[in-house]
Structures are given as structure tokens and as C-alpha cells.
Enzyme design. Structure first.
Site, short mmCIF file in Angstrom:
data_model
loop_
_atom_site.label_atom_id
_atom_site.label_comp_id
_atom_site.label_asym_id
_atom_site.label_seq_id
_atom_site.Cartn_x
_atom_site.Cartn_y
_atom_site.Cartn_z
N ARG A 1 0.83 -1.21 0.00
CA ARG A 1 0.00 0.00 0.00
C ARG A 1 0.86 1.26 0.00
O ARG A 1 0.48 2.28 -0.58
CB ARG A 1 -0.94 -0.01 1.20
CG ARG A 1 -2.07 -1.01 1.06
CD ARG A 1 -3.05 -0.93 2.21
NE ARG A 1 -4.18 -1.83 1.99
CZ ARG A 1 -5.16 -2.01 2.84
NH1 ARG A 1 -5.17 -1.33 3.99
NH2 ARG A 1 -6.15 -2.84 2.58
N LYS B 1 -20.62 -14.62 0.05
CA LYS B 1 -22.05 -14.33 -0.02
C LYS B 1 -22.49 -13.73 -1.35
O LYS B 1 -21.82 -12.86 -1.91
CB LYS B 1 -22.44 -13.38 1.12
CG LYS B 1 -22.24 -14.00 2.51
CD LYS B 1 -22.72 -13.07 3.60
CE LYS B 1 -22.60 -13.73 4.97
NZ LYS B 1 -23.07 -12.85 6.05
#
Length: 409
Positions: free
Chosen positions: A50, A211
Site C-alpha cells: 500500500r 455471499k
């Protein structure tokens, strides 16, 4: 050697000022970066990707003669000072990466910080202490945002991973000073909006994770442009259950069964080829050392749960990618953190890397998976966002982008 296509992403999709539009010479430039890096128990950085991802923006500002003010959050200190969440280790790592002195400020607002910045010379770099040590950051407090804005002449957002947050350093500061996108933010928008709005076809989307509910918006937004959809991970078993088949104790979102069936039928009616796992790796429990079996997807016994795609599915998915010109992948194929259930995800990672296509990998777990598979250098673009990536792929406006100064003004 990379063998995948890497055409230029769609240009001019941002519509906002970028860092190249500003005259930075001698100016105080506040750069919101995402330095939320993992630390070990000794506060050593274990993965600095990052930090490295914002180096082009930081180096550009240095070369243009700006006084570079870097601000980020780290962890979840919830408005309280916690030494474990200090950005001091980040400043230390940044010194090594830039090969120059980096000032570290013990706070991110106030007279002490102003005094330090006033003494900076063009080309100097300062890292401010954790923004989330102040409650005003996550509360998007206007006074806190104004205090940050008073430190600078210009604001640059290069923190795509937090661009979906309504926080003071994301949407508050742009109310007070001219604001623009950094190179990383610009690149994220160009690639992700480009692949959604105008992909080179055939366009294949690979979606995984636990999900269905987290990916429905992406499926609905991609449906007009996608040619194939490959579904893996826990979400696949909601689709399979919705088709009337038994899936043992595999993860199923019962409240999403009708939605999953509707989406699948809608995509097929549009002529989109829709792939689900044909075999899977099953176990009684998600634990290292548990007994595992490879079975056809329609033969999962009661008491067993599917935790990875099987080898036949990995081959099927690989063959489905053969003619792709654009591939978007978001979400792992199984619980790849456990060795016994990692092979499907890593096989897909290798197939994506080998494809002669523009390959875009969504952030979060998928980012980690391609790195662990050792193929990250063969991916055209890896997003640094998690929730921000999903929101952009769903066609939603990100608050952090909307807050930036329009290019026309």
C-alpha cells in the site's frame, strides 16, 4: 515475462482535477494516502504494497517542488491514541523507499503540526500521525476537516481503498481547498470504470467469496456488457440451492435464493454464459487436518460442506477463459487461507495470469490470493480497494471521488 494484453484503459472517465492539473511548485500539498499496512507484534511492517502503490504520486509531488504532507489512518483506534496504531513505522519504511529524510509529526492537526510544516522546504516530506486518533475523522467533523485543510494549499486523494468513506480526510477537506485525484486513484477509476462501461470483448467476470448478497449489485451492473460469468466460493451454493439441488451443510443465504435464481435466469436470457462449480472439495469442518473429499457438486452428503472448487471446475473455468479479452476477478474460489482448500483459488489465479487478456483483480482477499499464488506480476491491474472496488463495480458514486474539484471548474 508477461503475456497478457495490456491495452490502455478508458481515458477521461473521472471528470475531476488530477494532480497533473495543479501547479505544485512551492505549495503545501496534503496527500490522503492509504497506509493502513499490516504490522507484526514488534510493530514491523509485514507488507508494504500500500505504501509502494502511492510512490508515483509522492515522487511526482517531490519532483514538482511541493511540500508533501502525507496523511492516513491505520487500524481502528476509534478516536483514541493507541501506540500500536502509530504511523511511525510507516514513516521509517517510507524513508527507505524514497531514499530521503521523512519527517514524522506526533499529531495531524494543531499549532505544533503547522509550525513543523512552516519550516519545510520544497521537496520535503512529512507523515502525519494517525488521522483516526481523533474522533472527528470518522465522524466527518467539519472543524476537524477545516483544521486539516488549513495545513495545505491543495488536497490530493490517492487513497482509493477509503474513497467510499464519508470521513473528514476524504470528503471534508475538499470543501475548503482545491482538490484533485492522485495517480493511484485516477488509475483505479480508469480501469474499473473502463471495464464496466466499455470492455474489450469477450468479457469474463469471475466472482467468488462467501455471499451472493455482496455481489448482486456487481452482477446487475455488469449484465449489459459481460459475456461469461464464472461463480465460485461460498456464494455458488446459494445459486445451486436456488436451482433445487441439495448442497449438504455448505454456506447458503436462504434470504437470497429467489434473488440468485432471478439474476441467473436474467443473465442467461441475455445470452450470458453462466458457470457454476461441477465439483468441489468438501469437509465436515473448516479446520486444518480435517478429512476432505472431492465430489460432484450435486453429490455433497449431509453434514459435509463445500470449501473449495474441485479440479474439474478449475479446468472448466480455465477453458472458459481461453478466448477472453477482458477478465475481471473479485472474490476467492474457496477458503484459500487453509492449505487444503487453496488449490482452486490458486488454479484460477494461474489461469487468469496466463490469459491473453486485460486482467483486472479486485482488492481484498483476491489481491492476497494472486500474491500468494505468485502471479501478481502477470496481472494487468490489481485494485487496492475492497469495499470501494465493489461500489465502483456496482456503478455507485464514491463520496471521495464526488468531493474532488470538477475539471471544468
Amino acid at each position: 515475462m508477461k503475456n497478457n494484453l495490456n491495452p490502455s484503459p478508458i481515458k477521461d472517465v473521472i471528470g475531476k482535477l488530477t494532480i497533473e492539473d495543479l501547479d505544485l511548485k512551492g505549495k503545501r500539498v496534503f496527500v490522503r494516502v492509504d497506509f493502513n499496512v499490516p504490522l507484526d507484534e514488534n510493530l514491523n511492517i509485514t507488507d508494504d504494497r500500500r505504501i509502494r502503490s502511492s510512490l508515483p504520486t509522492i515522487n511526482y509531488a517531490i519532483d514538482e517542488g511541493a511540500k508533501v504532507i502525507l496523511a492516513s489512518h491505520l487500524g481502528r483506534p476509534k478516536g483514541k491514541v493507541n501506540p500500536r496504531d502509530s504511523l511511525a513505522p510507516v514513516a521509517k519504511r517510507l524513508r527507505r523507499l524514497l531514499n530521503k529524510e521523512v519527517i514524522f509529526s506526533p499529531d495531524c492537526v494543531g499549532h505544533q503540526v503547522k509550525n513543523i510544516i512552516d519550516k519545510m522546504q520544497p521537496g520535503d516530506v512529512i507523515v502525519l500521525e494517525n488521522l483516526r486518533f481523533h474522533e472527528g475523522e470518522e465522524a466527518n467533523d467539519e472543524g476537524f476537516a477545516k483544521g486539516l485543510a488549513e495545513l495545505a494549499d491543495y488536497y490530493i486523494n490517492d487513497a482509493f481503498g477509503t474513497a467510499h468513506r464519508n470521513h473528514a480526510s476524504i470528503v471534508g477537506i475538499p470543501k475548503f481547498i482545491p482538490s484533485a485525484a492522485g495517480f493511484l486513484l485516477k488509475k483505479e477509476i480508469e480501469y474499473l470504470k473502463g471495464v464496466v462501461n466499455n470492455p474489450v470483448r469477450p468479457f469474463v467476470a469471475i466472482l467468488g467469496g462467501a455471499k451472493v448478497s455482496g455481489k448482486i449489485g456487481v452482477l446487475e451492473n455488469l449484465e449489459a456488457n459481460v459475456d461469461k460469468v464464472l461463480i465460485g466460493g461460498g456464494m455458488a451454493y446459494t445459486f445451486i440451492k436456488a436451482m433445487g439441488y441439495e448442497v449438504g451443510d455448505s454456506l447458503v443465504e436462504k434470504n437470497m435464493l429467489e434473488t440468485a435464481q432471478r439474476i441467473r435466469k436474467k443473465l442467461k436470457a441475455r445470452g450470458v454464459k453462466f458457470y457454476l462449480p461441477v465439483d468441489c472439495v468438501i469437509a465436515h469442518a473448516l479446520e486444518p487436518g480435517s478429512e476432505t473429499k472431492i465430489v460432484p457438486t450435486l453429490e455433497i452428503p449431509p453434514g459435509w460442506k463445500a470449501l473449495d472448487i474441485g479440479p474439474a471446475t478449475a479446468r472448466l473455468f480455465s477453458e472458459a477463459l481461453q478466448n477472453a479479452k477482458t477478465i475481471l476477478w473479485n472474490g476467492p474460489m474457496g477458503v484459500f487461507e487453509v492449505d487444503a482448500f487453496s488449490r482452486g483459488t490458486f488454479a484460477v489465479a494461474r489461469s487468469v495470469a496466463d490469459a491473453y487478456a486485460l486482467t483486472i483483480v479486485g482488492g481484498g482477499d483476491t489481491d492476497l490470493a494472486v500474491h500468494q499464488a505468485g502471479v501478481s506480476d502477470s496481472i494487468s491491474f490489481i485494485s487496492t480497494g475492497g469495499g470501494a472496488t465493489l461500489q465502483l463495480l456496482e456503478g455507485k458514486e464514491l463520496p471521495g471521488i464526488a468531493a474532488l474539484t470538477d475539471k471544468k471548474s
